[in-house]
Design an enzyme around this catalytic site. Structure first.
Site, mmCIF file in Angstrom:
data_model
loop_
_atom_site.group_PDB
_atom_site.id
_atom_site.type_symbol
_atom_site.label_atom_id
_atom_site.label_comp_id
_atom_site.label_asym_id
_atom_site.label_seq_id
_atom_site.Cartn_x
_atom_site.Cartn_y
_atom_site.Cartn_z
ATOM 1 N NE ARG A 195 -3.355 2.748 0.546
ATOM 2 C CZ ARG A 195 -2.838 4.073 -0.019
ATOM 3 N NH1 ARG A 195 -1.647 4.072 -0.471
ATOM 4 N NH2 ARG A 195 -3.443 5.230 0.535
ATOM 5 C CB ILE A 234 -3.698 6.039 9.011
ATOM 6 C CG1 ILE A 234 -4.058 7.481 9.955
ATOM 7 C CG2 ILE A 234 -4.984 5.213 9.385
ATOM 8 C CD1 ILE A 234 -5.118 8.152 9.750
ATOM 9 N N PRO A 235 -1.236 3.464 8.615
ATOM 10 C CG PRO A 235 0.937 2.555 9.231
ATOM 11 C CD PRO A 235 -0.502 3.600 9.697
ATOM 12 C CG HIS A 236 -5.259 2.476 5.300
ATOM 13 N ND1 HIS A 236 -4.780 3.571 5.608
ATOM 14 C CD2 HIS A 236 -6.099 2.666 4.188
ATOM 15 C CE1 HIS A 236 -5.072 4.417 4.872
ATOM 16 N NE2 HIS A 236 -5.830 3.931 3.867
ATOM 17 C CB VAL A 237 -4.545 -2.200 1.822
ATOM 18 C CG1 VAL A 237 -3.319 -2.880 2.198
ATOM 19 C CG2 VAL A 237 -5.668 -2.844 2.585
#
Length: 236
Positions: A120, A134-137
């Protein structure tokens, strides 16, 4: 639910002309379907956070068609935990440390989760500015977990996250959710909460857990009051 240009203009309280300008100049995330733009609510929230744009509280409401209860940000953060002095010299090593320390069921493949987060980041940084990421995909992380969690990790030293404002990141919020709806709910709650000056100050100073939880509870109470006021106005 896919939103139209008119929907986006209403939620951001701007003209449709402004929405088209954002698409052309600021890469507002949208998709062309039959020569018309369509937008994803979660992606709009992410974009608004990165560009520090206030949005209508309607964007934070859960779809009426889904009746299952949703937990609040405070409870999700209690489940996920707040951690300090997380090691890492760069983005990959920092994310590896975050994934290693997160509360996850034993059957979750942490290496796979790490690879998803890193993939991501290759698309675009999740650094939203002011030292926060805000680490996410792009398609929310949906895993077999009993309930959604949010982990807040303060890094031992700030790192370059390629954030839009160019500032190094020292604070990571990571959302893990069993459903897309729950992910959107927590992302929107977090977006709203990070607009609060006192909470932002507590994060900047890496305050004690109890203080951070207290600020989040207060902000969520304010969000609940806003929704109640809005409903009363509609009924009148």
């Amino acid at each position: 639910m896919q939103l139209t240009v008119r929907d986006v203009a209403r939620l951001f309280v701007v003209s449709e002309k402004t929405v088209y300008r954002w698409i052309d100049q600021q890469s507002l995330p949208g998709y062309r379907v039959n020569n018309q733009y369509r937008f994803n609510r979660a992606e709009l929230l992410e974009w608004a956070m990165a560009h520090r744009i206030n949005v209508s509280t309607e964007l934070f409401r859960e779809p009426d068609s889904a009746n299952a209860p949703l937990i609040n940000l405070g409870r999700a953060l209690q489940s996920g935990g707040i951690y300090y002095r997380i090691e890492g010299n760069d983005k990959p090593s920092s994310l590896r440390s975050v994934v290693k320390i997160m509360h996850l069921p034993p059957e979750i493949d942490r290496e796979f989760l790490l690879n998803v987060l890193l993939a991501r980041e290759e698309i675009a940084s999740t650094g939203i500015g002011d030292g926060i990421a805000i680490p996410h995909v792009r398609n929310p992380i949906v895993l077999q977990v009993p309930e959604p969690t949010v982990s807040l990790c303060f890094l031992e030293k700030p790192i370059d996250f390629k954030a839009m404002d160019g500032k190094p990141v020292y604070c990571l919020f990571t959302i893990i959710s069993p459903t897309v709806r729950a992910h959107l709910h927590l992302l929107s709650r977090l977006s709203f909460s990070l607009r609060d000056a006192e909470l932002k100050k507590a994060i900047e100073t890496q305050a004690m857990r109890e203080e951070i939880f207290s600020h989040i509870a207060r902000v969520e109470d304010e969000l609940g009051n806003q929704k109640t006021t809005s409903l009363v106005r509609q009924e009148n």
